[in-house]
Design an enzyme around this catalytic site. Structure first.
Site, PDB file in Angstrom:
ATOM      1  N   GLY A 154       0.832  -1.146  -0.153  1.00  0.00           N
ATOM      2  CA  GLY A 154      -0.023   0.035  -0.084  1.00  0.00           C
ATOM      3  C   GLY A 154       0.939   1.139   0.120  1.00  0.00           C
TER       4      GLY A 154
ATOM      5  N   HIS B 293      -2.461   7.242   6.989  1.00  0.00           N
ATOM      6  CA  HIS B 293      -1.327   8.171   6.625  1.00  0.00           C
ATOM      7  C   HIS B 293      -2.276   9.353   6.243  1.00  0.00           C
ATOM      8  CE1 HIS B 293       2.345   6.266   6.237  1.00  0.00           C
ATOM      9  NE2 HIS B 293       1.934   5.176   5.685  1.00  0.00           N
TER      10      HIS B 293
ATOM     11  N   CYS C 136       6.008  -0.105   7.541  1.00  0.00           N
ATOM     12  CA  CYS C 136       5.624   0.823   6.580  1.00  0.00           C
ATOM     13  C   CYS C 136       6.664   1.346   5.719  1.00  0.00           C
ATOM     14  CB  CYS C 136       5.090   1.876   7.518  1.00  0.00           C
ATOM     15  SG  CYS C 136       4.579   3.698   6.550  1.00  0.00           S
ATOM     16  N   LEU C 137       6.342   1.571   4.598  1.00  0.00           N
ATOM     17  CA  LEU C 137       7.612   2.118   3.656  1.00  0.00           C
ATOM     18  C   LEU C 137       8.159   3.370   4.108  1.00  0.00           C
ATOM     19  CD1 LEU C 137       5.919   1.284   0.231  1.00  0.00           C
ATOM     20  CD2 LEU C 137       7.576   0.039   1.126  1.00  0.00           C
TER      21      LEU C 137
ATOM     22  N   HIS D 160      -4.325   1.281   7.566  1.00  0.00           N
ATOM     23  CA  HIS D 160      -2.930   1.928   7.575  1.00  0.00           C
ATOM     24  C   HIS D 160      -2.943   3.218   6.680  1.00  0.00           C
ATOM     25  CE1 HIS D 160       1.549   1.364   7.751  1.00  0.00           C
ATOM     26  NE2 HIS D 160       1.399   2.100   6.770  1.00  0.00           N
ATOM     27  N   GLU D 161      -3.560   2.732   5.423  1.00  0.00           N
ATOM     28  CA  GLU D 161      -3.277   3.927   4.577  1.00  0.00           C
ATOM     29  C   GLU D 161      -4.139   5.136   5.039  1.00  0.00           C
ATOM     30  OE1 GLU D 161      -0.827   3.671   2.715  1.00  0.00           O
ATOM     31  OE2 GLU D 161      -0.573   1.580   2.907  1.00  0.00           O
TER      32      GLU D 161
HETATM   33 ZN   LIG Z   1       2.798   3.253   5.777  1.00  0.00          ZN
END
Ligand SMILES: [Zn+2]
Length: 170
Positions: A46, A139, A93-94, A135-136
């Site tokens: 994601g 953000h 998380c990226l 999660h997204e």
């Molecule tokens: Zn993330």
């Protein structure tokens, strides 16, 4: 543009509440394509627009990591309508590379949003997809998963990242 660079924790864009999309121009398709490419290249399941420095409410998710052509979700202005149950799984998380922690998320969610033409649609999901939506959407509200960890784990991760920032390795 293609693959964009992903901002990491401590970037101010990641802590802001992003703005809803009010227009759906053709250029949005290009941006979404870039986000999808960036997500697959990372690789991740994601990505939210603030992670590439754009504080707009746009997310892409593919829990199949590109394996299933039907697995890709592109959603503007996602809204959590309903949620039920609980799941406890490791999350990463990226924008916080190298760190993981168990985050409690709902087991089932119902989310409403818009496609790239501005058409409204609703999705119900469980397991990893439900987790990814949460999660997204976080953000878009300026929240990272580490904020949802226990205070000890959260502070440990923040301390380690601060050290990495000082050492120039973050
Ligand atoms: Zn993330």
């Amino acid at each position: 543009m293609g693959i964009r660079s992903i901002l990491k924790y401590s970037a101010p864009e990641l802590a802001k509440v992003s703005e809803p999309l009010t227009k759906f121009p053709d250029s949005l398709e290009e941006l979404a394509r870039d986000m999808v490419q960036t997500m697959y290249a990372a690789p991740g399941v994601g990505l939210a627009a603030p992670q590439i420095g754009l504080n707009i409410r746009l997310i892409v998710i593919d829990t199949s990591s590109g394996e299933d052509p039907k697995g890709l979700v592109v959603m503007a202005n996602p809204e959590m309508l309903e949620q039920e149950g609980e799941q406890h799984e490791e999350e990463g998380c990226l924008s916080v590379p190298g760190y993981h922690g168990v985050v409690v998320r709902p087991g089932w969610v119902k989310v409403r949003g818009r496609d790239l033409k501005g058409n409204e649609f609703t999705m119900e999901s469980t397991d990893l997809l439900a987790r990814a939506f949460c999660h997204e959407i976080d953000h878009l509200d300026g929240k990272l998963f580490i904020e949802r960890l226990g205070i000890l784990k959260r502070d440990l991760i923040k301390r380690k990242i601060k050290k990495q920032i000082r050492q120039g390795t973050w």
